[in-house]
Scaffold this active site. Structure first.
Site, PDB file in Angstrom:
ATOM      1  N   THR A 170      40.859  41.198  41.977  1.00  0.00           N
ATOM      2  CA  THR A 170      42.032  40.529  41.403  1.00  0.00           C
ATOM      3  C   THR A 170      41.612  39.500  40.366  1.00  0.00           C
ATOM      4  O   THR A 170      42.251  39.362  39.322  1.00  0.00           O
ATOM      5  CB  THR A 170      42.873  39.872  42.524  1.00  0.00           C
ATOM      6  OG1 THR A 170      43.131  40.850  43.527  1.00  0.00           O
ATOM      7  CG2 THR A 170      44.194  39.345  41.991  1.00  0.00           C
ATOM      8  N   ARG A 184      43.162  39.902  31.684  1.00  0.00           N
ATOM      9  CA  ARG A 184      44.491  39.649  31.121  1.00  0.00           C
ATOM     10  C   ARG A 184      44.493  38.388  30.255  1.00  0.00           C
ATOM     11  O   ARG A 184      45.095  38.349  29.185  1.00  0.00           O
ATOM     12  CB  ARG A 184      45.440  39.430  32.298  1.00  0.00           C
ATOM     13  CG  ARG A 184      46.800  40.047  32.196  1.00  0.00           C
ATOM     14  CD  ARG A 184      47.524  39.806  33.533  1.00  0.00           C
ATOM     15  NE  ARG A 184      48.882  39.345  33.276  1.00  0.00           N
ATOM     16  CZ  ARG A 184      49.910  40.152  33.060  1.00  0.00           C
ATOM     17  NH1 ARG A 184      49.748  41.447  33.084  1.00  0.00           N
ATOM     18  NH2 ARG A 184      51.116  39.651  32.819  1.00  0.00           N
ATOM     19  N   SER A 230      38.445  47.221  45.511  1.00  0.00           N
ATOM     20  CA  SER A 230      39.881  47.055  45.264  1.00  0.00           C
ATOM     21  C   SER A 230      40.771  47.958  46.115  1.00  0.00           C
ATOM     22  O   SER A 230      41.601  48.685  45.599  1.00  0.00           O
ATOM     23  CB  SER A 230      40.159  47.324  43.777  1.00  0.00           C
ATOM     24  OG  SER A 230      41.438  46.867  43.443  1.00  0.00           O
ATOM     25  N   ASN A 280      42.913  46.555  52.272  1.00  0.00           N
ATOM     26  CA  ASN A 280      42.352  46.660  53.627  1.00  0.00           C
ATOM     27  C   ASN A 280      43.402  46.362  54.707  1.00  0.00           C
ATOM     28  O   ASN A 280      43.320  46.885  55.810  1.00  0.00           O
ATOM     29  CB  ASN A 280      41.082  45.824  53.810  1.00  0.00           C
ATOM     30  CG  ASN A 280      41.177  44.462  53.180  1.00  0.00           C
ATOM     31  OD1 ASN A 280      42.280  44.029  52.802  1.00  0.00           O
ATOM     32  ND2 ASN A 280      40.062  43.773  53.056  1.00  0.00           N
ATOM     33  N   CYS A 281      44.419  45.559  54.357  1.00  0.00           N
ATOM     34  CA  CYS A 281      45.476  45.290  55.347  1.00  0.00           C
ATOM     35  C   CYS A 281      46.270  46.549  55.665  1.00  0.00           C
ATOM     36  O   CYS A 281      46.946  46.622  56.698  1.00  0.00           O
ATOM     37  CB  CYS A 281      46.429  44.228  54.834  1.00  0.00           C
ATOM     38  SG  CYS A 281      45.617  42.679  54.449  1.00  0.00           S
ATOM     39  N   TYR A 290      32.432  29.482  41.424  1.00  0.00           N
ATOM     40  CA  TYR A 290      33.734  29.478  42.100  1.00  0.00           C
ATOM     41  C   TYR A 290      33.661  30.379  43.328  1.00  0.00           C
ATOM     42  O   TYR A 290      32.779  31.230  43.418  1.00  0.00           O
ATOM     43  CB  TYR A 290      34.814  30.004  41.159  1.00  0.00           C
ATOM     44  CG  TYR A 290      34.918  29.222  39.871  1.00  0.00           C
ATOM     45  CD1 TYR A 290      35.819  28.162  39.743  1.00  0.00           C
ATOM     46  CD2 TYR A 290      34.101  29.522  38.780  1.00  0.00           C
ATOM     47  CE1 TYR A 290      35.911  27.433  38.569  1.00  0.00           C
ATOM     48  CE2 TYR A 290      34.185  28.791  37.598  1.00  0.00           C
ATOM     49  CZ  TYR A 290      35.093  27.751  37.502  1.00  0.00           C
ATOM     50  OH  TYR A 290      35.176  27.034  36.342  1.00  0.00           O
ATOM     51  N   ALA A 291      34.606  30.197  44.233  1.00  0.00           N
ATOM     52  CA  ALA A 291      34.640  31.104  45.388  1.00  0.00           C
ATOM     53  C   ALA A 291      36.064  31.273  45.879  1.00  0.00           C
ATOM     54  O   ALA A 291      36.898  30.372  45.761  1.00  0.00           O
ATOM     55  CB  ALA A 291      33.744  30.582  46.503  1.00  0.00           C
ATOM     56  N   HIS A 332      44.746  35.962  46.492  1.00  0.00           N
ATOM     57  CA  HIS A 332      45.443  36.314  45.245  1.00  0.00           C
ATOM     58  C   HIS A 332      45.779  35.077  44.420  1.00  0.00           C
ATOM     59  O   HIS A 332      45.662  35.075  43.202  1.00  0.00           O
ATOM     60  CB  HIS A 332      46.705  37.121  45.558  1.00  0.00           C
ATOM     61  CG  HIS A 332      46.399  38.548  45.852  1.00  0.00           C
ATOM     62  ND1 HIS A 332      46.586  39.557  44.941  1.00  0.00           N
ATOM     63  CD2 HIS A 332      45.877  39.144  46.961  1.00  0.00           C
ATOM     64  CE1 HIS A 332      46.209  40.715  45.472  1.00  0.00           C
ATOM     65  NE2 HIS A 332      45.784  40.493  46.695  1.00  0.00           N
ATOM     66  N   LYS A 380      75.650  28.557  60.763  1.00  0.00           N
ATOM     67  CA  LYS A 380      74.544  27.627  61.046  1.00  0.00           C
ATOM     68  C   LYS A 380      73.385  28.498  61.509  1.00  0.00           C
ATOM     69  O   LYS A 380      73.367  29.003  62.623  1.00  0.00           O
ATOM     70  CB  LYS A 380      74.919  26.642  62.165  1.00  0.00           C
ATOM     71  CG  LYS A 380      75.695  25.424  61.689  1.00  0.00           C
ATOM     72  CD  LYS A 380      75.546  24.256  62.635  1.00  0.00           C
ATOM     73  CE  LYS A 380      76.655  24.132  63.614  1.00  0.00           C
ATOM     74  NZ  LYS A 380      77.983  23.782  63.158  1.00  0.00           N
TER      75      LYS A 380
END
Lengths: 447, 447
Positions: free
Chosen positions: B15, B22, B39, B42-43, B274-275, B301, B429
């Site tokens: 990602t 982009r 890519s 996995n979920c 970065y991580a 993400h 309510k």
């Protein structure tokens, strides 16, 4: 002991009475309701006609008897016909015997509701009905059953008419929909609403657009288009008017459409006179200085709490105003919106983001597209209006938007909304996140 | 031209590469992924085993070839085995030929992910599997099909194990669940989780609690309880460890559990490193100074967007931290939560509100109870933790809570949340409004 008079015993009035009794066990509370019933779930009535609400008594939240147990006096068939806000009295007409009497109040809560608009051509037509109060529902059900009705003409395409169409179809009744405009369901943008005609068609509903009923003779209705249609039963839902005629000489301020003007404590312009429900004018939560009439239950319930707190002495509780968050089911579709109307939007410089994405992970077999459109202020990106349409997960997205907007979240800030992700519920970047990312790109264009 | 190296090509890494391309059409991007695939969702893997995701290729969002078209170089089966953050190089091992080479970077993005914990007794057991990467899923599906498996022992009761139980049952496979504790699904309070055992029982799952596999011989597993069970196939999901061993000598700060420490720009302690993803430590959004490791896709993400903006020069974009909003489907149930763990809560003075209400108007035939519990700070009512359980509308309520909490909404302020009301969606309510009203009463007790 202070005397509280509540005018109207449906959602707003009955809820205020119940809340107030909770807050103050001692105060005297009397409800005057002109109709025969109080405290019923009028939003559920179409679903009882269709059978999704199984028993009539499920719609009834409280009765005069159950209120009596809580020491609240309920007088049904008693119409308040006048208010003297200087003398602090109301004139009450007993509809059973016609007698009018004066009743004094210390606090007056107005929740008279609204009345359905009547189509002149349908006055005195025995098979013509409206659906607004419980006795209307009873009359509709009885007529269908006694006359073995298998065809109904529904007039209008607002939410009550459309809910009636759905529920009549569910009952196996053939429906003809007559609507004077060519656009179905005005709260939704016409360029987002093609599916209505498809759904109507798919369920065998005959649709007559840009048509009005001009005359009914026997079982036949003559339309403004020249066509004559069979009309063994007619149910009309073409809007409502606030039932505030009795306030004309009261000095209580009404707006041009006859709605009672109220403030952030539910107060009218007169001391100790409050109002809530379908007959009031209140204000938007998310834009400044913009008044609105919204006949929706959420606001009535919230104002019942606010007003009962004012009366019982806790004046710190305030009404924030409304976003006007609304939703309707129409067969497989869920149609939701909030914020300014398309008409009201014209007063603001705005840009739109329109995005369609699957409601759950795209690879799940039953994932369905959901369309979100927002209208955001060009200056600061605050969301003025939103519409959401789809067959799944629409209620979730409109409620998230409402929570977000209420606390000042902007269009671009939607990128930051954290969602519970698992494939059956969303994508990791939800449809609302994507609206946010698109809004960031659009706002960058203006800078 | 600046060189960006990304370590790991699954959710976080892929990602980031896509976002960065982009934002910057020119920058050089290389992904090194030690596994054979990049890519993939996995979920979604448990749902492909169960059949709800029909085709394997639906899980694959991008390939090395599709990235090549966007001018992103992807090297699979290439493991980054060391980082020299002073020289700004990484050591890369080609897993095909064993060669190690140095690659220079200007910006380094670490998304190495995590590895499944291994049960010693299952090492070298041919019928034992884990489900973490796409090749694991392929192996599980092949083994089931080739050996005509009709019985699987699932070890552990976290979300992957429970999703596997559900999906194996959906496939018609008999399941035995072995779990070392007596509590199913640790993220949910044990006093809210009785339904797990009921659902497992209802679906014919044999449950062995407070039991561990000590030895496997042939098709039989010996449990710590002394019992021997048939185990023609075993799938274990007992948690994950961050795959950060290669950073040990890098000078990049790891926390006690080996997670990479990151800030609100996704940065590590080393310049231009970065991580993101399952291997990082980040911070809570809603409580101050509280660090957390959360292996969830939403944060990955979001950080992909933040980090790609940092690298492409827009440093104003920040990561707000996480609420840890999560959800799992288990047969008919939806189980959701957010905020601090029960363990972390102990550091705060809190009160709870626990409320059960129908998810739609109570009179609708298919209305189902939904239970919401919040833990709010005694001082200011801010919500520290929330759990929601039910069979309908759970995802909506947790996402509304997340939107509300994120913008500073408190427990009492839930009374003000406006919901889209119509009988098929809510009560006027809503359950969250009622939690708010109950919180007001509770907070009044403390004052």
């Amino acid at each position: 002991m202070a005397q509280v008079i509540i005018v109207g015993g449906v959602a707003g009035g009955a809820t205020t009475a119940a809340q107030l009794r909770r807050l103050d066990p001692e105060i005297d509370i009397t409800i005057y309701e002109k109709g025969p019933h109080i405290s019923y779930g009028n939003c559920g009535m179409p679903y009882h006609v269709g059978g999704e609400v199984e028993r009539r008594d499920q719609l009834i939240a409280a009765t005069p008897e159950s209120f009596k147990e809580r020491d609240v006096i309920v007088k049904t068939r008693h119409e308040v016909v006048g208010v003297d806000s200087d003398a602090k009295t109301v004139d009450v007409k007993n509809l059973e015997d016609g007698n009018v009497f004066k009743a004094p109040y210390d606090h007056l809560v107005l929740s008279p509701g609204a009345s359905p608009r009547i189509i002149p051509a349908l006055e005195n037509v025995p098979q013509a009905f409206v659906l607004h109060a419980l006795h209307h529902m009873d009359a509709i059900k009885s007529y269908i059953e006694e006359h073995d009705i298998d065809h109904v003409v529904v007039v209008g395409a607002g939410y009550i008419s459309l809910e009636m169409v759905e529920n009549l179809v569910q009952r196996g009744i053939h429906v003809t929909l007559v609507h004077r405009s060519k656009n179905i369901y005005k709260p939704l943008e016409s360029d987002m609403s093609d599916f209505f005609l498809e759904e109507l068609h798919r369920h065998g509903v005959e649709v007559k657009l840009e048509a009005e009923i001009e005359k009914v003779e026997g079982g036949t209705a003559a339309l403004s288009t020249g066509e004559e249609i069979s009309a063994p039963m007619i149910i009309a839902g073409i809007g409502i008017n606030p039932s505030t005629g009795f306030l004309e000489d009261s000095g209580i301020t009404l707006n041009d459409s006859g709605h009672i003007c109220t403030d952030d404590r539910g107060r009218t312009n007169k001391d100790c006179v409050y109002a809530l429900g379908d007959s009031i004018e209140t204000f938007y939560q998310h834009v400044e200085d913009r008044r609105v009439n919204v006949a929706l239950a959420w606001g009535a319930h919230r104002l019942a709490f606010v007003i009962s707190n004012q009366i019982s002495g806790n004046q710190a509780v305030r009404f924030e105003g409304l976003l006007g968050t609304n939703i309707m089911r129409f067969f497989n579709y869920d149609i939701a919106g909030l914020g300014l109307s398309e008409e009201e939007l014209k007063d603001y410089p705005y840009f739109t983001v329109d995005h369609t994405q699957k409601s759950k992970a795209g690879y799940m077999a039953d994932s369905k597209p959901i369309r979100v459109r927002i209208y955001a202020h060009k200056k600061d990106g605050r969301i003025l209006r939103a519409s959401v349409v789809g067959t799944e997960g629409v209620d979730k997205r409109i409620d998230i938007l409402a929570a977000h907007i209420r606390l000042g979240g902007s269009a671009t800030d939607l990128a930051n909304i954290e969602v519970a992700y698992s494939p059956p519920y969303s994508s990791p970047k939800s449809v609302l996140n994507m609206v946010g990312y698109k809004a960031i790109e659009k706002m960058n264009e203006y800078r």
